[in-house]
Scaffold this motif. Structure first.
Motif, short mmCIF file in Angstrom:
data_model
loop_
_atom_site.label_atom_id
_atom_site.label_comp_id
_atom_site.label_asym_id
_atom_site.label_seq_id
_atom_site.Cartn_x
_atom_site.Cartn_y
_atom_site.Cartn_z
N LEU A 1 0.82 -1.21 0.00
CA LEU A 1 0.00 0.00 0.00
C LEU A 1 0.85 1.26 0.00
O LEU A 1 0.49 2.26 -0.62
CB LEU A 1 -0.95 0.00 1.19
N CYS A 2 2.00 1.24 0.67
CA CYS A 2 2.90 2.40 0.65
C CYS A 2 3.48 2.62 -0.75
O CYS A 2 3.59 3.77 -1.20
CB CYS A 2 4.01 2.22 1.67
N ILE A 3 3.82 1.55 -1.44
CA ILE A 3 4.33 1.67 -2.81
C ILE A 3 3.26 2.25 -3.72
O ILE A 3 3.53 3.14 -4.54
CB ILE A 3 4.84 0.31 -3.32
N ALA A 4 2.02 1.77 -3.58
CA ALA A 4 0.92 2.30 -4.38
C ALA A 4 0.65 3.77 -4.06
O ALA A 4 0.39 4.57 -4.97
CB ALA A 4 -0.34 1.47 -4.15
N LEU A 5 0.76 4.13 -2.79
CA LEU A 5 0.55 5.52 -2.38
C LEU A 5 1.64 6.43 -2.94
O LEU A 5 1.36 7.54 -3.40
CB LEU A 5 0.51 5.61 -0.86
N VAL A 6 2.88 5.97 -2.94
CA VAL A 6 3.98 6.77 -3.50
C VAL A 6 3.77 6.97 -5.00
O VAL A 6 3.94 8.09 -5.51
CB VAL A 6 5.34 6.09 -3.22
N ASN A 7 3.36 5.92 -5.72
CA ASN A 7 3.13 6.06 -7.16
C ASN A 7 1.96 7.01 -7.45
O ASN A 7 2.05 7.84 -8.37
CB ASN A 7 2.86 4.70 -7.79
N ALA A 8 0.90 6.91 -6.69
CA ALA A 8 -0.25 7.79 -6.90
C ALA A 8 0.10 9.24 -6.59
O ALA A 8 -0.28 10.16 -7.33
CB ALA A 8 -1.42 7.33 -6.04
N GLU A 9 0.85 9.48 -5.53
CA GLU A 9 1.23 10.85 -5.17
C GLU A 9 2.22 11.42 -6.18
O GLU A 9 2.18 12.61 -6.50
CB GLU A 9 1.83 10.88 -3.76
N ASN A 10 3.10 10.57 -6.72
CA ASN A 10 4.02 11.02 -7.76
C ASN A 10 3.25 11.50 -8.99
O ASN A 10 3.53 12.58 -9.52
CB ASN A 10 4.97 9.88 -8.14
N GLN A 11 2.26 10.74 -9.42
CA GLN A 11 1.47 11.13 -10.59
C GLN A 11 0.60 12.35 -10.28
O GLN A 11 0.43 13.23 -11.11
CB GLN A 11 0.62 9.97 -11.07
N ARG A 12 0.04 12.41 -9.08
CA ARG A 12 -0.79 13.56 -8.71
C ARG A 12 0.01 14.84 -8.71
O ARG A 12 -0.40 15.86 -9.25
CB ARG A 12 -1.41 13.34 -7.32
N TYR A 13 1.22 14.79 -8.14
CA TYR A 13 2.05 15.99 -8.09
C TYR A 13 2.56 16.37 -9.49
O TYR A 13 2.69 17.55 -9.79
CB TYR A 13 3.22 15.76 -7.13
N ALA A 14 2.83 15.37 -10.32
CA ALA A 14 3.25 15.66 -11.70
C ALA A 14 2.12 16.33 -12.47
O ALA A 14 2.36 17.25 -13.26
CB ALA A 14 3.69 14.38 -12.40
N LEU A 15 0.89 15.89 -12.26
CA LEU A 15 -0.25 16.54 -12.91
C LEU A 15 -0.48 17.94 -12.37
O LEU A 15 -0.81 18.86 -13.12
CB LEU A 15 -1.51 15.70 -12.72
N MET A 16 -0.30 18.11 -11.06
CA MET A 16 -0.51 19.41 -10.44
C MET A 16 0.52 20.44 -10.92
O MET A 16 0.20 21.61 -11.13
CB MET A 16 -0.45 19.28 -8.92
N THR A 17 1.77 20.01 -11.10
CA THR A 17 2.82 20.94 -11.52
C THR A 17 3.02 20.96 -13.04
O THR A 17 3.93 21.62 -13.52
CB THR A 17 4.15 20.56 -10.85
N ASN A 18 2.18 20.23 -13.77
CA ASN A 18 2.20 20.18 -15.23
C ASN A 18 3.57 19.74 -15.76
O ASN A 18 4.16 20.36 -16.64
CB ASN A 18 1.80 21.55 -15.82
N LYS A 19 4.07 18.63 -15.22
CA LYS A 19 5.36 18.09 -15.66
C LYS A 19 5.25 17.20 -16.89
O LYS A 19 6.26 16.85 -17.47
CB LYS A 19 6.01 17.32 -14.52
N CYS A 20 4.04 16.79 -17.25
CA CYS A 20 3.85 15.90 -18.40
C CYS A 20 2.85 16.47 -19.39
O CYS A 20 1.79 15.89 -19.63
CB CYS A 20 3.39 14.53 -17.93
N PRO A 21 3.17 17.59 -20.01
CA PRO A 21 2.23 18.11 -21.01
C PRO A 21 2.35 17.30 -22.31
O PRO A 21 3.40 16.76 -22.63
CB PRO A 21 2.69 19.55 -21.23
N ASP A 22 1.26 17.23 -23.04
CA ASP A 22 1.26 16.54 -24.32
C ASP A 22 1.96 17.43 -25.33
O ASP A 22 1.66 18.62 -25.44
CB ASP A 22 -0.18 16.27 -24.75
N PRO A 23 2.93 16.90 -26.09
CA PRO A 23 3.66 17.75 -27.04
C PRO A 23 2.80 18.22 -28.21
O PRO A 23 3.06 19.27 -28.79
CB PRO A 23 4.81 16.86 -27.53
#
Length: 104
Positions: A46-68
């Protein structure tokens, strides 16, 4: 066998170990340790899943993965490989502390 030998054998019969109780084992401790190991594995998973979810959430929040191609879109392939913070424990710590969503 003589009468004297029989009496001696009968006298020491109670001192012999009973073979049906010789290899008696208790499974109570095994069940407790097995349950503890399974629960620990569940917590780690569950900690591994939480880390992955928070990584993606923060990447979406900071716009680190825009579509080219589409500027308002999201590159989903980037979300699987992005490292939005420096260390994994930062994601875990943020997720443990911020349980409720932030209101703006």
């Amino acid at each position: 066998m003589s009468e004297g030998e029989r009496k001696v054998l009968e006298m020491y019969e109670g001192a012999r170990p009973r073979e049906e109780d010789l290899f008696e084992t208790s499974h109570v401790n095994h069940y407790a340790w097995s349950l503890a190991v399974i629960l620990l594995g569940l917590v780690v998973w569950l900690c591994i899943a939480l880390v992955n979810a928070e990584n993606q959430r923060y990447a979406l929040m900071t716009n680190k993965c825009p579509d080219p191609v589409f500027k308002t879109g999201i590159d989903k392939a980037c979300l699987y490989t992005v490292r939005s913070r420096e260390h994994w424990w930062e994601h875990l710590w943020y997720a443990f502390i911020h349980v409720k969503p932030e209101h703006k």
